[in-house]
Design an enzyme around this catalytic site. Structure first.
Site, PDB file in Angstrom:
ATOM      1  N   ASP A  26       0.811  -1.217   0.000  1.00  0.00           N
ATOM      2  CA  ASP A  26       0.000   0.000   0.000  1.00  0.00           C
ATOM      3  C   ASP A  26       0.848   1.273   0.000  1.00  0.00           C
ATOM      4  OD1 ASP A  26       1.006  -0.022   2.544  1.00  0.00           O
ATOM      5  OD2 ASP A  26      -0.928   0.205   3.563  1.00  0.00           O
ATOM      6  N   GLY A  27       2.186   1.125  -0.060  1.00  0.00           N
ATOM      7  CA  GLY A  27       3.060   2.290  -0.121  1.00  0.00           C
ATOM      8  C   GLY A  27       3.691   2.682   1.193  1.00  0.00           C
ATOM      9  N   GLU A  28       3.206   2.157   2.307  1.00  0.00           N
ATOM     10  CA  GLU A  28       3.844   2.447   3.593  1.00  0.00           C
ATOM     11  C   GLU A  28       5.260   1.876   3.607  1.00  0.00           C
ATOM     12  OE1 GLU A  28       1.764   1.321   7.098  1.00  0.00           O
ATOM     13  OE2 GLU A  28      -0.085   2.364   6.558  1.00  0.00           O
ATOM     14  N   ARG A  42       9.033  33.137 -17.441  1.00  0.00           N
ATOM     15  CA  ARG A  42       8.516  31.771 -17.437  1.00  0.00           C
ATOM     16  C   ARG A  42       7.022  31.767 -17.744  1.00  0.00           C
ATOM     17  NH1 ARG A  42      10.140  26.910 -15.774  1.00  0.00           N
ATOM     18  NH2 ARG A  42      12.070  27.707 -14.815  1.00  0.00           N
ATOM     19  N   ARG A  56      11.629  26.909  -2.107  1.00  0.00           N
ATOM     20  CA  ARG A  56      11.246  27.993  -3.017  1.00  0.00           C
ATOM     21  C   ARG A  56      10.029  28.763  -2.530  1.00  0.00           C
ATOM     22  NH1 ARG A  56      12.671  23.825  -6.621  1.00  0.00           N
ATOM     23  NH2 ARG A  56      14.264  24.370  -8.150  1.00  0.00           N
ATOM     24  N   LYS A 110      14.835  35.999 -17.693  1.00  0.00           N
ATOM     25  CA  LYS A 110      13.938  34.897 -18.024  1.00  0.00           C
ATOM     26  C   LYS A 110      12.498  35.269 -17.709  1.00  0.00           C
ATOM     27  CE  LYS A 110      13.759  31.208 -15.316  1.00  0.00           C
ATOM     28  NZ  LYS A 110      14.121  29.912 -14.691  1.00  0.00           N
ATOM     29  N   ASP A 119      24.311  27.240 -12.892  1.00  0.00           N
ATOM     30  CA  ASP A 119      23.106  27.439 -12.081  1.00  0.00           C
ATOM     31  C   ASP A 119      23.165  26.514 -10.875  1.00  0.00           C
ATOM     32  OD1 ASP A 119      20.728  28.575 -11.344  1.00  0.00           O
ATOM     33  OD2 ASP A 119      19.583  27.852 -13.057  1.00  0.00           O
TER      34      ASP A 119
END
Length: 298
Positions: free
Chosen positions: A41-43, A199, A98, A197, A223
Site C-alpha cells: 500500500d506504499g507504507e 517563465r 522555493r 527569463k 546554475d
C-alpha cells in the site's frame, strides 16, 4: 596535523551509500545502511542499528522528496529512542525552500512548514546551495542552532578552470542564478552576466541574453539546479546564435528530469558537470571533503 577522527554513526539509505561511505572514511564515523521495506500500500518500514551512539549523522538528499520526508520522520524519531543525543542531517539537496510566501491566497508556505519539521527532528542541518529568496540565512528557514550552507560555486569554478584552457565567460540562465555565477566568476577573475527569463510554465520560457560580447567566447552556463533543462537549452541556443565557440554547463544539483540531458545536448551544449549532491552521470565534483570538514567542526 591529521584530521580529527569523529566518534559516532553515519546512517544512510542504500541509494546514497557511495557518497556516505566516502564521508565516513574521511571522518571516522561508522557507516550503517538503514533497512527499508515498502508495503504493497506504499507504507514504509525502516530499521536502524540498535543501539546507536550519542552522536548520529543522517545523510539524505531530498530530491523526489515526498516519500523521503516521511522516511526522515521515522528515522529521526527512532534514532532518538535508540540512544542518539545529537542528531545531524546532511541534506545535499533541500526541497520545499522555493515557496517562502503565499503568492496566491490559500497557498501553503512550504518553506516554513518543512523547515519547522526538520528543526523539530534535528540539532544540526548541513545543505548545499539551498534555493532561498526572501530569507537571508538558512537558520531563518530551519531554526536550529547549526544551520550550515555549503556553496557549490567555488567547487564548480575550480573544476571549470581546470577543464577550460581559455578564459571563459560565465553566464547564468536567469537573474536568480547571479549569486552563484558572481561568486564563481570572481574566484577566477572571469567576466560574467545573467540572462533575463520570463517563465510561461514548467517547460516554456523566454530568455534574453545579457549585454556582453559573446562572439568567439568559450561560455559556461552555471546554475544551482537543472531540472527540465528548458532554460539551459534555450540559453544555449541563443549563445550559439550570438557566436559562442563552445558552451558547457555546470550545476550544483543535477535533478535532470527524463529527457533533460538530451534536450540540453541537442541545443549545442558540449560538456555537463555537476556536484555529487544528487547521484548522476554528470557528477564531476565531490562535496564530500567539505562536508567532512563541516562535520568535524560541529
Amino acid at each position: 596535523m591529521s584530521p580529527q577522527i569523529l566518534s559516532g554513526a553515519l546512517l544512510c539509505f542504500d541509494d546514497e551509500r557511495v557518497v556516505a561511505q566516502a564521508t565516513a572514511d574521511l571522518t571516522g564515523l561508522t557507516l550503517s545502511v538503514i533497512e527499508r521495506h515498502r508495503f504493497p500500500d506504499g507504507e514504509v518500514r525502516v530499521r536502524l542499528p540498535d543501539p546507536l551512539p550519542p552522536r548520529v549523522v543522517i545523510w539524505r538528499g531530498l530530491h523526489q522528496p515526498n516519500e523521503k520526508l516521511v522516511e526522515l520522520l521515522l528515522v529521526a524519531r527512532t534514532a532518538r529512542t535508540l540512544g542518539a543525543d545529537h542528531l545531524s542531517l546532511v541534506v545535499p539537496y533541500l526541497a520545499y525552500m522555493r515557496q517562502d510566501i503565499a503568492f496566491n491566497p490559500g497557498e501553503a508556505v512550504s518553506q516554513r512548514i518543512i523547515g519547522a519539521l526538520l528543526a523539530d527532528l534535528f540539532d544540526a542541518v548541513i545543505t548545499v546551495d539551498p534555493h532561498l529568496h526572501r530569507v537571508a540565512t538558512l537558520q531563518e528557514a530551519i531554526p536550529v542552532q547549526d544551520a550550515i550552507v555549503l556553496n557549490g560555486a567555488p567547487l564548480l569554478s575550480d573544476h571549470i578552470a581546470v577543464q577550460c584552457a581559455a578564459d571563459v565567460l560565465l553566464i547564468g540562465p536567469d537573474e536568480e542564478s547571479l549569486q552563484w555565477v558572481a561568486r564563481a566568476a570572481n574566484r577566477h577573475g572571469w567576466a560574467h552576466g545573467v540572462c533575463r527569463k520570463t517563465r510561461h510554465g514548467d517547460r516554456q520560457v523566454d530568455i534574453e541574453l545579457p549585454a556582453l560580447p559573446v562572439q568567439g567566447r568559450a561560455v559556461v552556463l552555471m546554475d544551482d539546479v537543472a531540472s527540465s533543462g528548458h532554460t539551459l537549452a534555450r540559453a544555449a541556443q541563443l549563445l550559439h546564435a550570438a557566436g559562442a565557440v563552445s558552451i558547457d554547463v555546470a550545476v550544483t544539483h543535477a535533478l535532470f528530469a527524463d529527457g533533460a540531458v538530451a534536450l540540453i545536448r541537442e541545443a549545442g551544449v558540449d560538456r555537463i558537470w555537476s556536484t555529487d549532491c544528487i547521484p548522476h552521470e554528470s557528477n564531476a565534483v565531490s562535496i564530500v571533503p567539505e562536508v567532512a570538514a563541516l562535520l568535524r567542526g560541529l
